[in-house]
Design a protein around this motif. Structure first.
Motif, PDB file in Angstrom:
ATOM      1  N   SER A  60       0.832  -1.360   0.158  1.00  0.00           N
ATOM      2  CA  SER A  60      -0.069  -0.108   0.109  1.00  0.00           C
ATOM      3  C   SER A  60       0.859   1.450   0.277  1.00  0.00           C
ATOM      4  N   GLU A  61       2.005   1.275   0.254  1.00  0.00           N
ATOM      5  CA  GLU A  61       3.079   2.053   0.194  1.00  0.00           C
ATOM      6  C   GLU A  61       3.775   1.675  -0.585  1.00  0.00           C
ATOM      7  N   LYS A  62       3.952   3.277  -1.205  1.00  0.00           N
ATOM      8  CA  LYS A  62       5.833   3.621  -2.641  1.00  0.00           C
ATOM      9  C   LYS A  62       7.336   2.825  -1.637  1.00  0.00           C
ATOM     10  N   ASN A  63       8.109   2.537  -2.085  1.00  0.00           N
ATOM     11  CA  ASN A  63       9.524   2.414  -1.189  1.00  0.00           C
ATOM     12  C   ASN A  63      10.160   4.087  -2.159  1.00  0.00           C
ATOM     13  N   LYS A  64      11.524   3.769  -1.607  1.00  0.00           N
ATOM     14  CA  LYS A  64      11.552   4.856  -1.921  1.00  0.00           C
ATOM     15  C   LYS A  64      12.682   5.292  -3.431  1.00  0.00           C
ATOM     16  N   ASP A  65      12.118   4.409  -4.287  1.00  0.00           N
ATOM     17  CA  ASP A  65      11.621   4.874  -5.852  1.00  0.00           C
ATOM     18  C   ASP A  65      10.737   5.570  -6.441  1.00  0.00           C
ATOM     19  N   GLY A  66       9.953   5.516  -5.500  1.00  0.00           N
ATOM     20  CA  GLY A  66       8.727   5.711  -5.665  1.00  0.00           C
ATOM     21  C   GLY A  66       7.149   4.722  -6.316  1.00  0.00           C
ATOM     22  N   ILE A  67       7.755   3.031  -6.610  1.00  0.00           N
ATOM     23  CA  ILE A  67       7.475   2.351  -7.064  1.00  0.00           C
ATOM     24  C   ILE A  67       6.937   1.355  -5.422  1.00  0.00           C
ATOM     25  N   TYR A  68       5.225   1.146  -5.744  1.00  0.00           N
ATOM     26  CA  TYR A  68       4.480   0.010  -5.609  1.00  0.00           C
ATOM     27  C   TYR A  68       5.446  -1.460  -5.578  1.00  0.00           C
ATOM     28  N   GLU A  69       5.901  -1.877  -4.722  1.00  0.00           N
ATOM     29  CA  GLU A  69       5.932  -3.024  -4.508  1.00  0.00           C
ATOM     30  C   GLU A  69       5.079  -4.636  -4.369  1.00  0.00           C
ATOM     31  N   ALA A  70       5.102  -5.644  -4.741  1.00  0.00           N
ATOM     32  CA  ALA A  70       4.627  -7.214  -3.924  1.00  0.00           C
ATOM     33  C   ALA A  70       5.117  -8.022  -3.346  1.00  0.00           C
TER      34      ALA A  70
END
Length: 102
Positions: free
Chosen positions: A30-40
């Protein structure tokens, strides 16, 4: 039941391993990582033999599925043993989405 887990995610693949059928469920963060990408996260779920037919019949890659089950450690790995699976999108809708997005 004390050990109960409810997950909603996207159907990634179905794997036959030894005498078990494993459903890989992709659950986006539900949150983006430091690179602005939603991980899964990819969660392994053990499918009871009687439910395999229905998953093959009603699901396509990226179908949204809700599963209810129990967390177990099997072969030194944490998995969800499915008690109930609910299909939240149709196979046709998932196939249309797969064609337009990929």
């Amino acid at each position: 039941m004390l050990n109960m887990c409810i997950l909603v995610g996207m159907f990634k693949e179905l794997i036959q391993k030894y005498n078990k059928v494993i459903l890989i469920l992709r659950i986006p963060s539900s949150e983006k990582n430091k690179d602005g990408i939603y991980e899964a996260d990819l969660i392994k779920c053990i499918v009871p033999k009687e439910k395999v037919k229905y998953i093959n019949e009603y699901c396509a890659i990226n179908s949204i599925i809700g599963v209810k089950g129990q967390l177990r450690v099997i072969d030194n790995e944490m998995v969800v043993v499915i008690n109930k699976a609910t299909f939240l999108t149709s196979k046709e809708d998932a196939e249309k989405l797969n064609k337009t997005n990929y």
